[in-house]
Design a protein around this motif. Structure first.
Motif, PDB file in Angstrom:
ATOM      1  N   TYR A  45       1.010  -1.062  -0.032  1.00 45.12           N
ATOM      2  CA  TYR A  45       0.023  -0.099   0.094  1.00 45.12           C
ATOM      3  C   TYR A  45       1.034   1.326  -0.036  1.00 45.12           C
ATOM      4  O   TYR A  45       1.862   1.118   0.407  1.00 45.12           O
ATOM      5  N   PHE A  46       0.227   2.304  -0.495  1.00 47.70           N
ATOM      6  CA  PHE A  46       1.109   3.546  -0.774  1.00 47.70           C
ATOM      7  C   PHE A  46       1.329   4.130   0.758  1.00 47.70           C
ATOM      8  O   PHE A  46       0.858   3.762   1.855  1.00 47.70           O
ATOM      9  N   SER A  47       2.409   4.984   0.749  1.00 50.59           N
ATOM     10  CA  SER A  47       3.043   5.525   1.805  1.00 50.59           C
ATOM     11  C   SER A  47       3.115   6.993   1.835  1.00 50.59           C
ATOM     12  O   SER A  47       2.222   7.564   1.139  1.00 50.59           O
ATOM     13  N   ILE A  48       3.944   7.514   2.552  1.00 52.99           N
ATOM     14  CA  ILE A  48       3.658   9.102   3.063  1.00 52.99           C
ATOM     15  C   ILE A  48       4.241   9.756   1.546  1.00 52.99           C
ATOM     16  O   ILE A  48       4.963   9.293   0.630  1.00 52.99           O
ATOM     17  N   ASN A  49       3.171  10.676   1.202  1.00 54.37           N
ATOM     18  CA  ASN A  49       3.577  11.413   0.060  1.00 54.37           C
ATOM     19  C   ASN A  49       3.164  10.689  -1.168  1.00 54.37           C
ATOM     20  O   ASN A  49       3.638  11.088  -2.367  1.00 54.37           O
ATOM     21  N   GLN A  50       2.453   9.630  -1.220  1.00 52.70           N
ATOM     22  CA  GLN A  50       1.696   8.755  -2.012  1.00 52.70           C
ATOM     23  C   GLN A  50       0.288   8.776  -1.892  1.00 52.70           C
ATOM     24  O   GLN A  50      -0.106   9.370  -0.799  1.00 52.70           O
ATOM     25  N   TYR A  53      -4.118   6.283  -5.658  1.00 53.16           N
ATOM     26  CA  TYR A  53      -4.223   6.285  -7.052  1.00 53.16           C
ATOM     27  C   TYR A  53      -2.941   5.961  -7.713  1.00 53.16           C
ATOM     28  O   TYR A  53      -2.744   5.866  -9.004  1.00 53.16           O
ATOM     29  N   ASN A  54      -1.881   6.404  -7.281  1.00 60.59           N
ATOM     30  CA  ASN A  54      -0.482   6.161  -7.858  1.00 60.59           C
ATOM     31  C   ASN A  54       0.787   5.336  -6.626  1.00 60.59           C
ATOM     32  O   ASN A  54       1.739   5.120  -7.313  1.00 60.59           O
ATOM     33  N   GLY A  55       0.299   4.939  -5.735  1.00 57.20           N
ATOM     34  CA  GLY A  55       1.192   4.388  -4.798  1.00 57.20           C
ATOM     35  C   GLY A  55       0.981   2.972  -4.437  1.00 57.20           C
ATOM     36  O   GLY A  55       2.065   2.163  -3.971  1.00 57.20           O
ATOM     37  N   ASN A  56      -0.078   2.339  -4.679  1.00 56.55           N
ATOM     38  CA  ASN A  56      -0.223   0.847  -4.417  1.00 56.55           C
ATOM     39  C   ASN A  56       0.504  -0.011  -5.584  1.00 56.55           C
ATOM     40  O   ASN A  56       0.403   0.271  -6.605  1.00 56.55           O
ATOM     41  N   LYS A  57       0.948  -1.089  -5.255  1.00 57.86           N
ATOM     42  CA  LYS A  57       1.891  -1.966  -5.947  1.00 57.86           C
ATOM     43  C   LYS A  57       0.953  -3.151  -5.686  1.00 57.86           C
ATOM     44  O   LYS A  57       0.890  -3.961  -4.498  1.00 57.86           O
ATOM     45  N   GLY A 437     -20.097  19.905  17.820  1.00 58.23           N
ATOM     46  CA  GLY A 437     -19.748  18.565  17.427  1.00 58.23           C
ATOM     47  C   GLY A 437     -18.904  18.456  16.630  1.00 58.23           C
ATOM     48  O   GLY A 437     -17.485  18.222  17.080  1.00 58.23           O
ATOM     49  N   TYR A 438     -19.006  18.377  15.178  1.00 60.07           N
ATOM     50  CA  TYR A 438     -18.026  17.752  14.308  1.00 60.07           C
ATOM     51  C   TYR A 438     -16.955  18.893  14.024  1.00 60.07           C
ATOM     52  O   TYR A 438     -17.003  19.899  14.170  1.00 60.07           O
ATOM     53  N   VAL A 439     -15.623  18.508  13.833  1.00 60.53           N
ATOM     54  CA  VAL A 439     -14.498  19.311  13.652  1.00 60.53           C
ATOM     55  C   VAL A 439     -13.388  18.519  12.743  1.00 60.53           C
ATOM     56  O   VAL A 439     -13.257  17.472  12.676  1.00 60.53           O
ATOM     57  N   GLY A 440     -12.902  19.486  11.918  1.00 60.77           N
ATOM     58  CA  GLY A 440     -11.998  19.081  10.964  1.00 60.77           C
ATOM     59  C   GLY A 440     -12.623  19.127   9.408  1.00 60.77           C
ATOM     60  O   GLY A 440     -13.174  19.939   9.251  1.00 60.77           O
ATOM     61  N   VAL A 441     -12.122  18.377   8.615  1.00 59.63           N
ATOM     62  CA  VAL A 441     -12.583  18.075   7.240  1.00 59.63           C
ATOM     63  C   VAL A 441     -12.354  16.563   6.988  1.00 59.63           C
ATOM     64  O   VAL A 441     -11.207  16.089   7.057  1.00 59.63           O
ATOM     65  N   ASP A 442     -13.532  16.233   5.974  1.00 59.43           N
ATOM     66  CA  ASP A 442     -13.276  14.768   5.632  1.00 59.43           C
ATOM     67  C   ASP A 442     -12.330  14.591   4.709  1.00 59.43           C
ATOM     68  O   ASP A 442     -11.828  15.226   4.053  1.00 59.43           O
ATOM     69  N   ALA A 443     -11.853  13.186   4.560  1.00 57.35           N
ATOM     70  CA  ALA A 443     -10.873  12.651   3.784  1.00 57.35           C
ATOM     71  C   ALA A 443      -9.333  13.345   3.882  1.00 57.35           C
ATOM     72  O   ALA A 443      -9.305  13.946   5.016  1.00 57.35           O
ATOM     73  N   GLY A 444      -8.674  13.006   3.110  1.00 56.69           N
ATOM     74  CA  GLY A 444      -7.147  13.447   3.166  1.00 56.69           C
ATOM     75  C   GLY A 444      -6.011  12.613   3.904  1.00 56.69           C
ATOM     76  O   GLY A 444      -4.914  12.914   4.066  1.00 56.69           O
ATOM     77  N   ALA A 445      -6.716  11.432   3.772  1.00 57.39           N
ATOM     78  CA  ALA A 445      -5.687  10.338   4.136  1.00 57.39           C
ATOM     79  C   ALA A 445      -4.364  10.074   3.241  1.00 57.39           C
ATOM     80  O   ALA A 445      -3.513   9.417   3.653  1.00 57.39           O
ATOM     81  N   ASP A 446      -4.705  10.811   2.214  1.00 57.43           N
ATOM     82  CA  ASP A 446      -3.430  10.494   1.191  1.00 57.43           C
ATOM     83  C   ASP A 446      -2.190  11.521   1.456  1.00 57.43           C
ATOM     84  O   ASP A 446      -1.208  11.556   0.653  1.00 57.43           O
ATOM     85  N   ILE A 447      -2.466  12.288   2.330  1.00 55.54           N
ATOM     86  CA  ILE A 447      -1.248  12.989   2.760  1.00 55.54           C
ATOM     87  C   ILE A 447      -1.076  12.958   4.176  1.00 55.54           C
ATOM     88  O   ILE A 447      -1.963  12.748   4.913  1.00 55.54           O
ATOM     89  N   PRO A 448       0.243  13.076   4.767  1.00 58.26           N
ATOM     90  CA  PRO A 448       0.255  12.981   6.132  1.00 58.26           C
ATOM     91  C   PRO A 448      -0.312  14.119   6.959  1.00 58.26           C
ATOM     92  O   PRO A 448      -0.712  15.444   6.357  1.00 58.26           O
ATOM     93  N   SER A 449      -0.757  13.838   8.054  1.00 55.33           N
ATOM     94  CA  SER A 449      -1.716  14.704   8.817  1.00 55.33           C
ATOM     95  C   SER A 449      -0.888  16.279   9.102  1.00 55.33           C
ATOM     96  O   SER A 449      -1.424  17.099   9.153  1.00 55.33           O
ATOM     97  N   TRP A 450       0.421  16.156   9.426  1.00 54.77           N
ATOM     98  CA  TRP A 450       1.055  17.123   9.639  1.00 54.77           C
ATOM     99  C   TRP A 450       1.278  18.062   8.399  1.00 54.77           C
ATOM    100  O   TRP A 450       1.679  19.379   8.577  1.00 54.77           O
TER     101      TRP A 450
END
Length: 574
Positions: A45-50, A53-57, A437-450
């Motif tokens: 599976y894709f890693s940091i900065n992938q 769509y382009n990181g899985n093998k 209640g809710y805080v943040g923004v949905d999705a975004g796991a394709d970039i590191p949280s920081w």
């Protein structure tokens, strides 16, 4: 052989597949049925900065099901079992499959998922204990024969199930026999269900995991037939048997000797190893507690000495947040519709890999508080040792050295966030005391949280409900802090005041319109009654229960919901 990339496209142009899945193992379901496990591959599976769509093998070989389901594609032979001195083929076959690894569904050059397959071969004659067999097969890519010695005390059977965490010596202890075989259907094993009638009143054994010596024996009893429902409900929620198979029961509650063991069933096989010991829950408690710590947002977390998870989603790092008083949930937002920017908000829990926080996360502190409340003597400072910094240059905060049980430190994380965000809204003129209640923004796991610098939303559309929950958590926290010092903790009056104020704020705005709101009030009223002894909270607790039209609907008790917490805190009232 495993393929990736464009080979998937090429394979679609040919009528016959020229590759197949790998055989991973062969196990005895019973002495008469073999279970063959096939694996179609794996995904790096894709890693940091992938991203997906382009990181899985993807490495895979699809199972040729037509070949795998041919009876004459298997031969069983043995040199020490006269019944198999000449190769024989199985007399029945069945299969089931499920997704094992999942890929990007938009990548047409690779399959969207990889399956594990289980093939079930019924033998013409049961295997003999201690005899060695060779299975010859055509369906696997990696091997064409598989050799094993059938020993029910050594070979695992997928039909034998036992708690992998293990057991306290004094606990009730059960193992279960059951298995669903997919489309296998030959009498007496109809519609995929492994028939256990031959094992009723038969013996089972506990064997030492190292020596395989029998240390205990018992009798298998019938727990449930495949036609017996798992539970019945008045509204027809489900009357199904979720296993779709018979269930046999092995009761070994009177075996208390600490050690590492397996459940072994003659004519079947054995279980995975398990342990019996006094501190059996220490390791899973530590692992799950560390996992919760790693989900904290807005701080630098120490994973291990010298290896830190960078701070993320903190206003001092340039992340902007906007307040939407009427929105709720993870739906999208437009900053032009915000009431305005909000500063000073950080420190929620990440939800999975999406980096956002939900109002449903209230379950975390309430679950931890209820756990501590039930057994305070089992928890202490230093159990988990959550170490973090609020900034890169800040001092290390070592929660394993603050004279507060670590489980309460974790319980406080979200409660402190609620307090922080409530005060930020008051200071900036957006509210007079509610918790959003809710805080943040949905999705975004394709970039590191920081590295995620997207605009964030703080949504207040569920504020009455979430503020009741905050009141419940604050009051319950005060109770648990008092238990931790066997008296009044210095911070308890602060949390009692927070709870009273939050409860009063929600009471003024509650219109009794929604069950979810009143259920949140149930927890808060129960916790405040126990913490203060004020009977008005007990009256409110009773009123909320009477207003809850679904309280007697047993189906809703099968999932974690506010009733569990309300019942738990109220039941512990002296």
């Amino acid at each position: 052989m495993r393929y990736s990339g464009q080979f998937f496209l090429l394979s679609m142009f040919f009528a016959a597949e020229i590759f197949s899945a790998d055989l991973i193992r062969i196990e005895p379901l019973t002495d008469s049925i073999l279970c063959l496990t096939f694996d179609e591959g794996h995904i790096d599976y894709f890693s940091i900065n992938q991203n997906r769509y382009n990181g899985n093998k993807v490495y895979y070989g699809k199972l040729n099901v037509a070949v795998a389901m041919k009876l004459d594609g298997y031969q069983i032979i043995s040199q020490d079992d006269v019944n198999y001195s000449t190769a024989r083929q199985p007399v029945a076959i069945g299969r089931k499959a499920k997704g094992a690894e999942f890929h990007n569904i938009y990548d047409s050059s690779n399959p969207p998922f990889l399956l594990n397959h289980w093939l079930y071969l019924e033998l013409p004659v049961p295997m003999r204990q201690g005899a060695t067999y060779t299975v010859q097969l055509e369906a696997a890519e990696n091997v064409k024969s598989f050799r094993f010695t059938y020993d029910y005390k050594i070979m695992r059977s997928p039909a034998v199930h036992v708690n992998q965490i293990g057991f306290l010596p004094s606990a009730v202890k059960y193992a279960y026999l059951s298995h669903f075989m997919g489309d296998f259907s030959k009498s007496p094993h109809q519609n995929g269900a492994l028939d256990l009638s031959a094992f009723n009143d038969a013996p089972f054994h506990i064997v030492d995991a190292m020596s395989d010596e029998v240390v205990y024996s018992g009798i298998i009893s019938r727990h449930k037939s495949k036609t017996d429902p798992d539970f019945k409900t008045s509204n027809g929620f489900t009357n199904a048997n979720m296993t779709r198979a018979d269930i046999g029961e092995c009761n070994f509650s009177d075996f208390n000797t600490p050690g590492r063991y397996k459940i072994a069933v003659p004519r079947m096989g054995c279980s995975f190893p398990f342990e019996i010991r006094e501190d059996i829950y220490r390791e899973p408690f530590y692992a799950t507690s560390r996992a919760m710590f790693y989900q904290r947002a807005g701080i630098m977390k120490e994973i291990e000495p010298g290896f830190n998870y960078p701070r993320d989603h903190h206003p001092d790092d340039g992340v902007k947040m906007y307040y939407f008083p009427n929105l709720k949930g993870e739906a999208g937002f437009d900053v032009k519709d915000a009431l305005g920017p909000i500063d000073g908000v950080w420190g929620w829990y990440h939800d999975a890999g999406d980096w956002d926080g939900y109002d449903t996360h209230y379950r975390v502190p309430l679950t931890l508080l209820s756990l501590y409340d039930l057994k305070p003597e089992n928890f202490g400072d230093g159990d988990i040792s959550q170490n973090y910094r609020e900034s890169d240059q800040g001092e290390w905060i070592r929660q394993g050295e603050n004279n507060i049980p670590d489980i309460l430190d974790e319980a406080m994380w979200l409660i402190l966030y609620d307090k922080r965000v409530k005060e930020a809204l008051i200071t900036q003129g957006y509210s007079d005391g509610g918790v959003p209640g809710y805080v943040g923004v949905d999705a975004g796991a394709d970039i590191p949280s920081w590295d995620d610098k997207r605009d964030l939303a703080l949504k207040g559309g569920e504020m009455v409900e979430t503020t009741y929950r905050y009141a419940a958590a604050a009051a319950w926290l005060a109770l648990c802090l008092n238990k931790s010092v066997a008296g009044e903790h210095p911070d308890s009056p602060i949390w009692i005041k927070e709870a009273r104020d939050a409860y009063t704020w929600s009471q003024k705005r509650n219109r009794d319109a929604e069950n979810d709101v009143n259920r949140a009030r149930e927890i808060a009223a129960a916790a405040l009654f126990r913490a203060t002894g004020d009977v008005k909270y007990q009256d409110d607790f009773r009123t909320s229960l009477n207003k809850d039209s679904d309280f007697g609907n047993s189906s809703l008790w099968f999932d974690l919901n506010p009733w569990h917490f309300a019942a738990g805190v109220f039941a512990l009232t002296p």
